[in-house]
Design a protein around this motif. Structure first.
Motif, PDB file in Angstrom:
ATOM      1  N   CYS A  34      -9.852 -17.736 -83.364  1.00 43.42           N
ATOM      2  CA  CYS A  34     -11.196 -17.488 -83.907  1.00 43.42           C
ATOM      3  C   CYS A  34     -11.867 -16.274 -83.265  1.00 43.42           C
ATOM      4  CB  CYS A  34     -12.076 -18.732 -83.745  1.00 43.42           C
ATOM      5  SG  CYS A  34     -12.402 -19.192 -82.024  1.00 43.42           S
ATOM      6  N   CYS A  49     -10.141 -26.108 -79.625  1.00 47.09           N
ATOM      7  CA  CYS A  49     -11.123 -25.055 -79.334  1.00 47.09           C
ATOM      8  C   CYS A  49     -12.521 -25.598 -79.611  1.00 47.09           C
ATOM      9  CB  CYS A  49     -10.805 -23.845 -80.214  1.00 47.09           C
ATOM     10  SG  CYS A  49     -12.068 -22.558 -80.172  1.00 47.09           S
ATOM     11  N   CYS A  55     -13.798 -23.298 -82.980  1.00 48.74           N
ATOM     12  CA  CYS A  55     -13.205 -23.428 -84.324  1.00 48.74           C
ATOM     13  C   CYS A  55     -12.466 -24.752 -84.511  1.00 48.74           C
ATOM     14  CB  CYS A  55     -12.253 -22.263 -84.605  1.00 48.74           C
ATOM     15  SG  CYS A  55     -10.734 -22.281 -83.620  1.00 48.74           S
ATOM     16  N   HIS A 112     -10.383 -17.388 -77.530  1.00 53.07           N
ATOM     17  CA  HIS A 112      -9.381 -17.995 -78.391  1.00 53.07           C
ATOM     18  C   HIS A 112      -8.922 -16.958 -79.402  1.00 53.07           C
ATOM     19  CE1 HIS A 112      -8.264 -21.442 -81.354  1.00 53.07           C
ATOM     20  NE2 HIS A 112      -7.244 -21.090 -80.601  1.00 53.07           N
TER      21      HIS A 112
HETATM   22 ZN   LIG Z   1     -11.198 -21.115 -81.686  1.00 55.40          ZN
END
Ligand SMILES: [Zn+2]
Ligand SMILES: [Zn+2]
Length: 307
Positions: free
Chosen positions: A130, A290, A293, A127
């Protein structure tokens, strides 16, 4: 001042004929095809030229031409001349075409989690927000809570019947080339053809008996038996036709396919499927967040990390 956003054809919903195939049937007819999924996957990674797909995939000219034509006709790709003399074309994803990313992300994630032999070959997901390796979590768009098959209530809407939700009966030969390409081996067995797609949809709607699968799909018993055996071999279904944990984990792909279908295609009678999130009572709109995060995922914010 920035120029006004251009409003092109591709932001419009396609109106389907009354009484005919509903958005689910149209979407399954298009996406229940292994080559189409592979072509879209590469398009999302930036491929725009005919030669680009030819390089990436063990695909024949006839198959590629046919699939690109269909994707253009249904508004997922725009065929645009980028050069004159000699005239050359590229295929650009429209908003509708880019909108399939949650379906493909769901497939990628499912293969990573449930197809162990294969995970080495498949890149992991990072991702960008993050910077962590993550998995997508299916959540309700209204309240943000994680959602599984048992958290939704609903079913067929005004244009939803079994018959209208079945993909049209085009005959397709098994495309062994895509299987050799081997990107989504088990997904291909699950949704790589229209009968499997329809059968999986029926299982998620709660169908449990052989005779009900046969009746709902209007499919020959031998076909139903063959697919159910394949599902059992893949361990997505038990021998008495219940979805296993592995089968249930395909749910994000199923709901995102329904959502995409109904975002871009419309039957005059109303929706084909209507679902409410049991906990918050709002109409269900699938979203991903996600797992690390908890930020909502966007299609462009995910990197591939070699496995
Ligand atoms: Zn994330
Ligand atoms: Zn909710």
């Amino acid at each position: 001042m920035p120029p006004p956003p251009s409003v092109s054809e591709d932001v419009r919903v396609t109106d389907l004929p009354a009484g005919g195939r509903n958005p689910i049937g149209v979407a399954l007819g298009l996406l229940g095809d292994e080559w189409t999924l592979l072509i879209l996957r590469h398009a999302l990674q930036g491929v725009r030229l005919y030669g680009g797909w030819m390089r990436e995939l063990p695909i024949s000219n006839a198959v590629l031409t046919g699939r690109l034509g269909r994707l253009t006709e249904l508004g997922l790709l725009d065929r645009v001349a980028y050069q004159r003399r000699p005239e050359r074309f590229e295929y650009r994803l429209t908003r509708r075409g880019r909108g399939v990313w949650p379906i493909l992300l769901g497939i990628w994630s499912w293969e990573l989690s449930w197809v162990p032999r294969y995970t080495e070959a498949l890149p992991g997901m990072r991702h960008q927000v993050c910077g962590e390796l993550f998995s997508p979590v299916l959540v309700c768009g209204a309240c943000g809570e994680p959602v599984g098959p048992r958290n939704l209530v609903g079913g067929f809407g005004p244009s939803g019947t079994w018959e209208r939700s079945m993909p049209s009966a085009t005959t397709r030969r098994r495309s062994s080339g895509a299987q050799r390409a081997g990107f989504f081996p088990q997904t291909t067995a699950l949704v790589g053809n229209r009968w499997s797609c329809a059968l999986l949809g029926a299982a998620f709607q709660g169908t449990r008996r052989f005779s009900d699968f046969e009746r709902q799909l209007s499919a020959p018993p031998v076909m139903v038996a063959d697919r159910l055996r394949t599902f059992a071999d893949l361990d997505v279904m038990t021998p008495d036709y219940r979805l296993t944990a592995k089968g249930l984990a395909f749910f994000p792909v199923v709901v995102h396919t329904m959502d995409w279908a109904q975002t871009w295609f419309r039957s005059p009678e109303g929706p084909a499927m209507v679902y409410t999130h049991r906990t918050c009572g709002h109409p269900f709109e699938p979203r991903y967040r996600c797992s690390v995060c908890a930020v909502r995922l966007r299609g462009g914010a995910i990197d591939r990390v070699p496995g």
